[in-house]
Design an enzyme around this catalytic site. Structure first.
Site, PDB file in Angstrom:
ATOM      1  N   HIS A  71       0.848  -1.191   0.000  1.00 31.53           N
ATOM      2  CA  HIS A  71       0.000   0.000   0.000  1.00 31.53           C
ATOM      3  C   HIS A  71       0.882   1.239   0.000  1.00 31.53           C
ATOM      4  CE1 HIS A  71      -3.813  -1.955   1.938  1.00 31.53           C
ATOM      5  NE2 HIS A  71      -3.337  -2.660   0.932  1.00 31.53           N
ATOM      6  N   TYR A  92      -8.697   4.885   8.210  1.00 30.40           N
ATOM      7  CA  TYR A  92      -8.807   5.158   9.656  1.00 30.40           C
ATOM      8  C   TYR A  92      -9.900   6.202   9.835  1.00 30.40           C
ATOM      9  CZ  TYR A  92      -4.351   2.817  10.743  1.00 30.40           C
ATOM     10  OH  TYR A  92      -3.346   1.896  10.927  1.00 30.40           O
ATOM     11  N   PRO A 106      -3.010  -0.675  19.234  1.00 27.37           N
ATOM     12  CA  PRO A 106      -2.789  -1.095  17.843  1.00 27.37           C
ATOM     13  C   PRO A 106      -2.980  -0.002  16.788  1.00 27.37           C
ATOM     14  CG  PRO A 106      -4.846  -1.987  18.675  1.00 27.37           C
ATOM     15  CD  PRO A 106      -4.166  -1.353  19.844  1.00 27.37           C
ATOM     16  N   LYS A 120       2.079  -0.820  15.188  1.00 23.47           N
ATOM     17  CA  LYS A 120       3.509  -0.891  15.482  1.00 23.47           C
ATOM     18  C   LYS A 120       3.941  -2.160  16.242  1.00 23.47           C
ATOM     19  CE  LYS A 120       5.024   2.805  13.615  1.00 23.47           C
ATOM     20  NZ  LYS A 120       4.729   2.294  12.293  1.00 23.47           N
ATOM     21  N   TYR A 122       4.610   6.116  10.173  1.00 15.57           N
ATOM     22  CA  TYR A 122       3.765   4.964   9.835  1.00 15.57           C
ATOM     23  C   TYR A 122       4.537   3.919   9.028  1.00 15.57           C
ATOM     24  CZ  TYR A 122      -0.561   2.440   9.022  1.00 15.57           C
ATOM     25  OH  TYR A 122      -1.534   1.464   9.012  1.00 15.57           O
TER      26      TYR A 122
HETATM   27  P1  FAD Z   1       3.515 -12.830  20.841  1.00 13.19           P
HETATM   28  O1  FAD Z   1       3.025 -12.799  19.456  1.00 13.19           O
HETATM   29  O2  FAD Z   1       2.536 -12.654  21.946  1.00 13.19           O
HETATM   30  O3  FAD Z   1       4.295 -14.215  21.015  1.00 13.19           O
HETATM   31  C1  FAD Z   1       4.661 -14.710  22.285  1.00 13.19           C
HETATM   32  C2  FAD Z   1       4.660 -16.223  22.214  1.00 13.19           C
HETATM   33  O4  FAD Z   1       5.075 -16.733  23.471  1.00 13.19           O
HETATM   34  C3  FAD Z   1       3.265 -16.781  21.969  1.00 13.19           C
HETATM   35  O5  FAD Z   1       3.314 -17.717  20.922  1.00 13.19           O
HETATM   36  C4  FAD Z   1       2.875 -17.398  23.298  1.00 13.19           C
HETATM   37  O6  FAD Z   1       2.012 -18.508  23.131  1.00 13.19           O
HETATM   38  C5  FAD Z   1       4.229 -17.798  23.848  1.00 13.19           C
HETATM   39  N1  FAD Z   1       4.265 -17.930  25.305  1.00 13.19           N
HETATM   40  C6  FAD Z   1       3.613 -17.206  26.240  1.00 13.19           C
HETATM   41  N2  FAD Z   1       3.904 -17.656  27.467  1.00 13.19           N
HETATM   42  C7  FAD Z   1       4.763 -18.676  27.319  1.00 13.19           C
HETATM   43  C8  FAD Z   1       5.414 -19.556  28.213  1.00 13.19           C
HETATM   44  N3  FAD Z   1       5.213 -19.454  29.527  1.00 13.19           N
HETATM   45  N4  FAD Z   1       6.237 -20.492  27.708  1.00 13.19           N
HETATM   46  C9  FAD Z   1       6.441 -20.618  26.380  1.00 13.19           C
HETATM   47  N5  FAD Z   1       5.827 -19.822  25.474  1.00 13.19           N
HETATM   48  C10 FAD Z   1       5.013 -18.862  25.933  1.00 13.19           C
HETATM   49  N6  FAD Z   1      -0.640  -5.315  16.635  1.00 13.19           N
HETATM   50  C11 FAD Z   1      -0.935  -4.580  15.591  1.00 13.19           C
HETATM   51  O7  FAD Z   1      -0.053  -3.868  15.094  1.00 13.19           O
HETATM   52  N7  FAD Z   1      -2.217  -4.611  15.070  1.00 13.19           N
HETATM   53  C12 FAD Z   1      -3.216  -5.414  15.596  1.00 13.19           C
HETATM   54  O8  FAD Z   1      -4.342  -5.445  15.108  1.00 13.19           O
HETATM   55  C13 FAD Z   1      -2.916  -6.201  16.708  1.00 13.19           C
HETATM   56  N8  FAD Z   1      -3.855  -7.014  17.270  1.00 13.19           N
HETATM   57  C14 FAD Z   1      -3.509  -7.761  18.365  1.00 13.19           C
HETATM   58  C15 FAD Z   1      -4.478  -8.589  18.983  1.00 13.19           C
HETATM   59  C16 FAD Z   1      -4.176  -9.327  20.123  1.00 13.19           C
HETATM   60  C17 FAD Z   1      -5.218 -10.213  20.779  1.00 13.19           C
HETATM   61  C18 FAD Z   1      -2.860  -9.224  20.673  1.00 13.19           C
HETATM   62  C19 FAD Z   1      -2.516 -10.008  21.948  1.00 13.19           C
HETATM   63  C20 FAD Z   1      -1.917  -8.426  20.041  1.00 13.19           C
HETATM   64  C21 FAD Z   1      -2.225  -7.674  18.894  1.00 13.19           C
HETATM   65  N9  FAD Z   1      -1.267  -6.868  18.252  1.00 13.19           N
HETATM   66  C22 FAD Z   1      -1.583  -6.117  17.197  1.00 13.19           C
HETATM   67  C23 FAD Z   1       0.104  -6.792  18.678  1.00 13.19           C
HETATM   68  C24 FAD Z   1       1.014  -7.761  17.895  1.00 13.19           C
HETATM   69  O9  FAD Z   1       0.269  -8.874  17.496  1.00 13.19           O
HETATM   70  C25 FAD Z   1       2.148  -8.103  18.827  1.00 13.19           C
HETATM   71  O10 FAD Z   1       2.883  -6.911  19.057  1.00 13.19           O
HETATM   72  C26 FAD Z   1       3.065  -9.208  18.324  1.00 13.19           C
HETATM   73  O11 FAD Z   1       2.391 -10.439  18.351  1.00 13.19           O
HETATM   74  C27 FAD Z   1       4.328  -9.290  19.186  1.00 13.19           C
HETATM   75  O12 FAD Z   1       5.033 -10.450  18.926  1.00 13.19           O
HETATM   76  P2  FAD Z   1       5.790 -11.230  20.076  1.00 13.19           P
HETATM   77  O13 FAD Z   1       6.467 -12.373  19.419  1.00 13.19           O
HETATM   78  O14 FAD Z   1       6.590 -10.271  20.875  1.00 13.19           O
HETATM   79  O15 FAD Z   1       4.655 -11.732  21.068  1.00 13.19           O
HETATM   80  C1  DHB Z   2      -4.493  -3.667  11.028  1.00 12.00           C
HETATM   81  C2  DHB Z   2      -4.244  -3.596  12.365  1.00 12.00           C
HETATM   82  C3  DHB Z   2      -3.870  -2.407  12.928  1.00 12.00           C
HETATM   83  O1  DHB Z   2      -3.623  -2.331  14.234  1.00 12.00           O
HETATM   84  C4  DHB Z   2      -3.757  -1.253  12.159  1.00 12.00           C
HETATM   85  O2  DHB Z   2      -3.415  -0.085  12.745  1.00 12.00           O
HETATM   86  C5  DHB Z   2      -3.998  -1.329  10.800  1.00 12.00           C
HETATM   87  C6  DHB Z   2      -4.376  -2.547  10.229  1.00 12.00           C
HETATM   88  C7  DHB Z   2      -4.882  -4.968  10.436  1.00 12.00           C
HETATM   89  O3  DHB Z   2      -5.088  -5.911  11.208  1.00 12.00           O
HETATM   90  O4  DHB Z   2      -5.019  -5.065   9.219  1.00 12.00           O
END
Ligand code: FAD
Ligand code: DHB
Length: 403
Positions: free
Chosen positions: A74, A202, A294, A298, A386
């Site tokens: 995009h 948005y 979200p 980021k 962004y």
């Molecule tokens: P995570 O993806 O949380 O990965 C952590 C991993 O560790 C998981 O697989 C978990 O199962 C595992 N874990 C946890 N505890 C243990 C343990 N005790 N032992 C072993 N493994 C363990 N960001 C956006 O930009 N836009 C969005 O729309 C958005 N929606 C989101 C919706 C939800 C419900 C959540 C929770 C987050 C969302 N985020 C969003 C944020 C984004 O998804 C996260 O910033 C991203 O997943 C970060 O990655 P990570 O690997 O640090 O953590």
């Molecule tokens: C999406 C999620 C976000 O948090 C955002 O700011 C824009 C798009 C998405 O899930 O597509």
């Protein structure tokens, strides 16, 4: 069973899997321990927007084949208020940088496939995961398929997300926590409907924020601001579509296409930072150390930039015996984190309605958005944040070519 490795990684989300693959590319051994199942991790619907730097990183790591083929690039986005859409040309304002829409679950699937291809260990469904010895001789203990396992390593990477055990294992008082919760959450849906616009929208509306996004040419992703902890049962599909239409329909008639809802959930919103991101021989990365609301898209991108910094530091240690990059890890990551925190807070507070807001705040928000969409300087500021601010760590110094 005892496993000896260089880096023990807790969590197979984007942070843990990316780190594991970056280390593999440098010939550094790791064991990844995840408490959920492979299917659960792959099916978890979350973020969708990849910054230019995250896309470049995945490609430079050799895991960008499906992303290049299926990701939707995009060059701009829309900000909508008072029922009018205003386009912000991200690429034109940033010298050609853009974002790519590609589901986080697809990124995770690609990284799991890559990990499996390396033959290095990745344990799913690990039970009772615990860590110990972060001051001197780190170990990760867990049970798997009935057996007791112990991973002995030089360093632990705490990539286990916000609810994980790694940050919680740091003694009280050794971490400073900065936190803000918001008086709303996001209800997110996936719908079987071709996107009615080829860029994100948005939307600011008196009834609350709404966001139009997508996952493919046949699946639309939409979000609505709702009260925090809103039970999803309060939102039958008809009510969701009604509210989407009310908030998003523009004066020119634009509205999202509707279709069968195939997934829906509510996510709370918070800003959170734990500092420092290191405790002895354990490094925290991604959501284990920080959460952003979200709205700025980021979260996933910050996780990717943390592990790039960590991979460079570990490579410096194993290749050259240097410890300065390990010592700088937390400061380098926190600097980027705070910029992303500020941007995400600003996007959130400008676009959402707060319960205590009165008519003054509504007019102030509209003036803010009017200025944003009328000023090239303001649009450039949004655009460069962004698409992602430049990384402090070059791909070359992290041992990758390109970027
Ligand atoms: P995570 O993806 O949380 O990965 C952590 C991993 O560790 C998981 O697989 C978990 O199962 C595992 N874990 C946890 N505890 C243990 C343990 N005790 N032992 C072993 N493994 C363990 N960001 C956006 O930009 N836009 C969005 O729309 C958005 N929606 C989101 C919706 C939800 C419900 C959540 C929770 C987050 C969302 N985020 C969003 C944020 C984004 O998804 C996260 O910033 C991203 O997943 C970060 O990655 P990570 O690997 O640090 O953590
Ligand atoms: C999406 C999620 C976000 O948090 C955002 O700011 C824009 C798009 C998405 O899930 O597509």
């Amino acid at each position: 069973m005892i496993h000896q490795t260089q880096v023990g990684i807790v969590g197979a989300g984007p942070a843990g899997l990316l780190l594991g693959h970056l280390l593999h590319l440098h010939g550094i051994d790791s064991v990844i321990v995840e408490n959920r199942s492979r299917d659960y991790v792959i099916d978890r619907v979350r973020a969708g927007v990849l910054e230019q730097g995250t896309v470049d990183l995945l490609i430079a790591m050799g895991v960008g084949e499906r992303l290049t083929r299926c990701g939707l690039r995009h060059n701009g986005l829309y900000v909508s208020f008072q029922r009018r859409r205003h386009r912000i040309d991200l690429a034109e304002l940033t010298g050609g940088r853009a974002i790519t829409v590609y589901g986080q679950n697809e990124v995770v699937r690609d990284l799991i496939d890559a990990r499996t291809g390396t033959g290095r260990p990745l344990f799913f469904e690990a039970e009772d995961v615990s860590i110990d010895g972060t001051d001197s001789s780190p170990v990760i203990r867990f049970r798997h398929e009935g057996g007791e396992h112990e991973v002995r390593c030089d360093y632990i990477a705490g990539c286990d997300g916000f609810h994980g055990i790694c940050r919680q294992s740091v003694p009280h008082g050794d971490l400073t926590i900065y936190e803000r919760t918001y008086p709303f959450g996001w209800l997110g849906i996936l719908a079987e409907a071709p996107p009615s616009c080829d860029e994100l929208v948005y939307t600011h509306h008196e009834r609350g924020f709404a966001l139009f996004s997508m996952r493919s040419t046949s699946v639309t992703r939409l979000y609505l601001q709702v009260p925090p902890d809103e039970p999803i049962e309060n939102w039958p599909d008809d009510a969701i579509w009604n509210e989407m239409r009310t908030r998003m329909t523009a004066a020119d008639g634009w509205a999202p296409n509707e279709g069968r809802i195939i997934q829906k959930s509510v996510t709370p919103m918070r800003s959170f930072v734990a500092a420092p991101m290191r405790h002895g021989r354990m490094f925290l990365a991604g959501d284990a150390a920080h959460i952003v609301p979200p709205t700025g898209a980021k979260g996933l991108n910050l996780a990717a930039s943390d592990v790039l910094v960590l991979a460079r530091a570990l490579r410096g240690f194993y290749d050259q015996g240097r410890t300065d990059w390990l010592d700088e890890y937390s400061d380098v990551c926190l600097r980027r984190t705070w910029r992303a925190q500020r941007f995400s807070w600003w996007m959130t507070s400008t676009l959402h309605r707060f319960p205590d807001d009165g008519p003054f705040d509504l007019q102030r928000q509209i003036a803010d958005l009017d200025y944003l969409t009328g000023s090239r300087a303001a649009m450039t500021s949004l655009a460069e944040q962004y698409v992602g601010l430049p990384s402090e760590v070059s791909f070359e110094s992290a041992g990758l070519s390109g970027g």
